[in-house]
Motif scaffolding. Structure first.
Motif, PDB file in Angstrom:
ATOM      1  N   VAL A   1       0.837  -1.194   0.000  1.00 20.91           N
ATOM      2  CA  VAL A   1       0.000   0.000   0.000  1.00 20.91           C
ATOM      3  C   VAL A   1       0.871   1.242   0.000  1.00 20.91           C
ATOM      4  O   VAL A   1       2.059   1.196   0.359  1.00 20.91           O
ATOM      5  N   ARG A   2       0.277   2.363  -0.397  1.00 21.45           N
ATOM      6  CA  ARG A   2       0.898   3.674  -0.196  1.00 21.45           C
ATOM      7  C   ARG A   2       0.319   4.230   1.106  1.00 21.45           C
ATOM      8  O   ARG A   2      -0.852   4.577   1.162  1.00 21.45           O
TER       9      ARG A   2
ATOM     10  N   TYR B   1      -0.747   6.583   4.230  1.00 20.58           N
ATOM     11  CA  TYR B   1      -1.058   7.987   4.486  1.00 20.58           C
ATOM     12  C   TYR B   1      -1.494   8.126   5.940  1.00 20.58           C
ATOM     13  O   TYR B   1      -1.916   7.171   6.584  1.00 20.58           O
TER      14      TYR B   1
ATOM     15  N   TRP C   1      -3.731  12.666   1.742  1.00 17.89           N
ATOM     16  CA  TRP C   1      -4.131  12.821   0.339  1.00 17.89           C
ATOM     17  C   TRP C   1      -5.589  13.220   0.279  1.00 17.89           C
ATOM     18  O   TRP C   1      -6.300  13.188   1.278  1.00 17.89           O
TER      19      TRP C   1
ATOM     20  N   TYR D   1      -8.134  12.106  -1.782  1.00 26.32           N
ATOM     21  CA  TYR D   1      -9.070  11.215  -2.471  1.00 26.32           C
ATOM     22  C   TYR D   1     -10.454  11.219  -1.818  1.00 26.32           C
ATOM     23  O   TYR D   1     -11.465  11.426  -2.482  1.00 26.32           O
TER      24      TYR D   1
ATOM     25  N   MET E   1     -13.222   3.037  -0.661  1.00 28.19           N
ATOM     26  CA  MET E   1     -12.111   3.642   0.076  1.00 28.19           C
ATOM     27  C   MET E   1     -12.526   4.879   0.868  1.00 28.19           C
ATOM     28  O   MET E   1     -11.678   5.618   1.344  1.00 28.19           O
TER      29      MET E   1
ATOM     30  N   ASP F   1      -4.942   4.448   3.776  1.00 30.65           N
ATOM     31  CA  ASP F   1      -3.890   3.997   2.870  1.00 30.65           C
ATOM     32  C   ASP F   1      -4.452   3.709   1.480  1.00 30.65           C
ATOM     33  O   ASP F   1      -5.602   3.268   1.326  1.00 30.65           O
ATOM     34  N   CYS F   2      -3.628   3.936   0.485  1.00 27.76           N
ATOM     35  CA  CYS F   2      -4.017   3.655  -0.904  1.00 27.76           C
ATOM     36  C   CYS F   2      -3.527   2.264  -1.290  1.00 27.76           C
ATOM     37  O   CYS F   2      -2.323   1.996  -1.239  1.00 27.76           O
TER      38      CYS F   2
ATOM     39  N   GLU G   1      -9.771   1.037  -8.391  1.00 31.10           N
ATOM     40  CA  GLU G   1      -8.477   0.855  -7.740  1.00 31.10           C
ATOM     41  C   GLU G   1      -7.312   1.077  -8.711  1.00 31.10           C
ATOM     42  O   GLU G   1      -6.160   0.779  -8.397  1.00 31.10           O
TER      43      GLU G   1
END
Length: 319
Positions: free
Chosen positions: A27-28, A30, A37, A39, A163, A179-180, A240
């Motif tokens: 994952v990225r 955050y 971020w 989103y 998400m 998290d992404c 995604e």
């Protein structure tokens, strides 16, 4: 696979919300303080800190991709649903739980309330009210999900819920700490299904797809083919970041990404509390049709590089 919640809708939502769960591989990360971020802030419904939100607008066709729980295709009878009045339960009630976990639409639960996406109100005399000033019985003619800076626009009638965490303050702060996902176990199963089928191992492909469907809470397949695997990938990994690259590598992007999409309008009937539905088949309009050119399967080599090296040949479509 992540399967901690009895409620199939919440189970699928929590795969993308609960951090460091067993499904997530890469994952990225955050957080809500220093590494955030936008989103969630951009995609959540109103009320909204900037009176905006719902930045992404899936087509009706995407909503139709999600099957019904019993395995029936999700394609609507568009002539039939534009006749009479419908409740949201009648329209969407027995859809794949991943639909309810991935897509906002009218009356989707959010923060203890429901998204109000109606665009027009039919009064007891059958008169359609559809301006800012119109109301009847304390109900405004327009719901609160208008988008755009001028005129009346309610987007496609759909937004992206995937998400988004309605337990957070995402509506009113630009700080989103979820998290992404880059790579999760669900994708591994879909990769396995695709590779197994292309190698002729249909049984292994079917088993992998059915693990996904069982977790989702919909009917299992008795056989599998290439289109079934690609369909499962489209709904499981929706929003995604996979679809664009999938249709490119399958070399079907010219067809799949150059087709106009539809939007759905909900008009509230005051007396019944149900909705009249209107489908607009060309949401993008004639001036901005979606298009994927054949040349877009490749990047240009560029004149600079071919000029520097006579052995280089420009990719098709860029001459």
């Amino acid at each position: 696979m992540y399967n901690a919640d009895d409620d199939k809708v919440m189970n699928f939502r929590n795969i993308l919300i609960k951090e460091q769960n067993i499904e997530m591989i890469f994952v990225r990360p955050y957080d809500e303080v220093q590494n955030t971020w936008f989103y969630g802030f951009m995609n959540c419904p109103k009320p909204h800190g900037y009176d905006a939100g719902m930045a992404l607008a899936p087509y009706l066709e995407m909503a139709e991709e999600f099957e019904y729980i019993d395995g029936r295709p999700g394609k609507l009878d568009r002539d039939a649903i534009q006749q009479g009045l419908w409740s949201m339960e009648e329209l969407w009630g027995d859809k794949d739980p991943r639909f309810h976990a991935s897509i906002f639409t009218n009356e989707t639960p959010w923060k203890g309330g429901k998204v109000d996406w109606h665009w027009g109100l039919i009064d007891p005399n059958g008169v359609l009210l559809e301006t800012d000033q119109d109301a009847f019985g304390g109900i405004p003619a327009l719901g609160n999900q208008r988008s755009g800076s001028s005129g009346i626009s309610y987007g496609s009638g759909f937004g992206v819920l995937k998400m988004l965490n309605d337990a957070s303050e995402v509506n009113f702060t630009e700080r989103d700490g979820i998290d992404c996902p880059i790579f999760r176990y669900g994708e591994i199963l879909l990769n396995l299904a695709e590779a197994s089928y292309e190698l002729g191992n249909n049984d292994e492909a079917l088993e992998a797809v059915n693990q996904i469907r069982d977790r989702a809470g919909i009917a299992l397949l008795t056989s599998v083919d290439r289109e079934a695997i690609r369909h499962e990938r489209k709904v499981e990994l929706a929003f995604e970041g996979h679809r664009y690259w999938d249709v490119r590598r399958w070399r079907i992007a010219v067809d799949k990404l150059s087709t106009p999409g539809s939007r759905l309008r909900y008009i509230l009937d005051y007396e019944t509390g149900k909705y009249k539905l209107i489908i607009y088949p060309d949401y993008d309009g004639p001036n901005t049709p979606p298009v994927f050119h054949e040349r877009n399967y490749y990047f240009p080599v560029t004149l600079k590089r071919t000029g520097q090296n006579p052995n280089l040949v420009e990719n098709p479509g860029y001459n």
